[in-house]
Design an enzyme around this catalytic site. Structure first.
Site, PDB file in Angstrom:
ATOM      1  N   CYS A 180       0.833  -1.203   0.000  1.00  0.00           N
ATOM      2  CA  CYS A 180       0.000   0.000   0.000  1.00  0.00           C
ATOM      3  C   CYS A 180       0.873   1.262   0.000  1.00  0.00           C
ATOM      4  CB  CYS A 180      -0.958  -0.080   1.175  1.00  0.00           C
ATOM      5  SG  CYS A 180      -2.512   0.722   0.831  1.00  0.00           S
ATOM      6  N   HIS A 217      -3.358  -5.365   1.805  1.00  0.00           N
ATOM      7  CA  HIS A 217      -2.701  -5.547   3.112  1.00  0.00           C
ATOM      8  C   HIS A 217      -2.639  -7.029   3.492  1.00  0.00           C
ATOM      9  CE1 HIS A 217      -2.376  -1.400   4.840  1.00  0.00           C
ATOM     10  NE2 HIS A 217      -3.183  -1.149   3.836  1.00  0.00           N
ATOM     11  N   GLU A 227      -0.822  -8.578   5.501  1.00  0.00           N
ATOM     12  CA  GLU A 227      -0.543  -8.823   6.930  1.00  0.00           C
ATOM     13  C   GLU A 227      -1.838  -8.949   7.740  1.00  0.00           C
ATOM     14  OE1 GLU A 227      -0.372  -5.999   5.435  1.00  0.00           O
ATOM     15  OE2 GLU A 227      -1.075  -4.377   6.725  1.00  0.00           O
TER      16      GLU A 227
HETATM   17  N1  GLN Z   1      -3.663   6.289   0.564  1.00  0.00           N
HETATM   18  C1  GLN Z   1      -2.465   6.058   1.323  1.00  0.00           C
HETATM   19  C2  GLN Z   1      -1.311   6.871   0.777  1.00  0.00           C
HETATM   20  O1  GLN Z   1      -1.461   7.572  -0.150  1.00  0.00           O
HETATM   21  C3  GLN Z   1      -2.107   4.598   1.338  1.00  0.00           C
HETATM   22  C4  GLN Z   1      -3.150   3.809   2.081  1.00  0.00           C
HETATM   23  C5  GLN Z   1      -2.621   2.623   2.822  1.00  0.00           C
HETATM   24  O2  GLN Z   1      -1.399   2.462   2.966  1.00  0.00           O
HETATM   25  N2  GLN Z   1      -3.492   1.816   3.360  1.00  0.00           N
HETATM   26  O3  GLN Z   1      -0.233   6.792   1.301  1.00  0.00           O
END
Ligand code: GLN
Length: 177
Positions: free
Chosen positions: A80, A173, A175
């Site tokens: 992410c 995610h 994890e």
């Molecule tokens: N939207 C977040 C960002 O721009 C990332 C979201 C996340 O890591 N769950 O960093």
């Protein structure tokens, strides 16, 4: 000697990664400083807020050392926000946000839009016998991949898990599940 997997612990969902790794019997260490980084063999870069992490990477003095370790081939897994930080190109980022350019992908921050900010779905992962339950939280969307990138899983035709050399990234995610 047993390898130690660092978890970047500046901000975000690092605790869940430590628990997941510990559950697999892996030795982990939190990474907040350049000397923490020097003590690990691999790194997980968690979800969170990529703009904040970018800033903390600079103020902690970690950015340049991590850039050097990535060039040296240290194995890294970014989820992410971690994926955003490892990408070559970031769309809809903050102008001052930096990324490492460690994997040849273009990602759009929050690319799955407002209505579907967060969702869960089963994905087919190459090499897995059963589908993997993936949780997407304000996830980045991969909008382009370079020829050297191996897409390991996709959702609705969009890559969500990808690998290039020693760099692996997920827009979800793992994890958590
Ligand atoms: N939207 C977040 C960002 O721009 C990332 C979201 C996340 O890591 N769950 O960093």
């Amino acid at each position: 000697m047993k390898a130690c997997v660092g978890v970047l612990a500046l901000q975000g969902a690092f605790a869940a990664h430590e628990q997941a790794l510990a559950g697999l019997g892996v030795e982990t260490a939190q990474v907040r400083t350049p000397s923490d980084l020097a003590g690990v063999d691999a790194l997980v870069m968690p979800g969170g807020e990529s703009t904040t992490m970018s800033r903390l990477l600079e103020t902690s003095g970690l950015f340049d050392d991590l850039k050097a370790r990535l060039s040296d081939g240290m194995p890294v897994f970014g989820t992410c926000a971690g994926m955003i930080l490892l990408a070559t190109d970031v769309l809809d980022g903050r102008p001052d946000q930096r990324s490492f350019g460690a994997i040849d992908i273009t990602v759009q921050r929050n690319g799955y839009g407002r209505q579907v900010d967060s969702f869960e779905t089963d994905i087919d992962v190459a090499g897995f016998a059963t589908p993997f339950h993936a949780v997407f939280i304000r996830a980045p969307k991969v909008v382009a991949v370079g020829t050297g990138v191996n897409v390991v899983a996709s959702h609705d035709g969009v890559p969500v898990l990808a690998l290039q050399g020693h760099v692996m990234v997920a827009s979800f995610h793992p994890e958590l599940t």
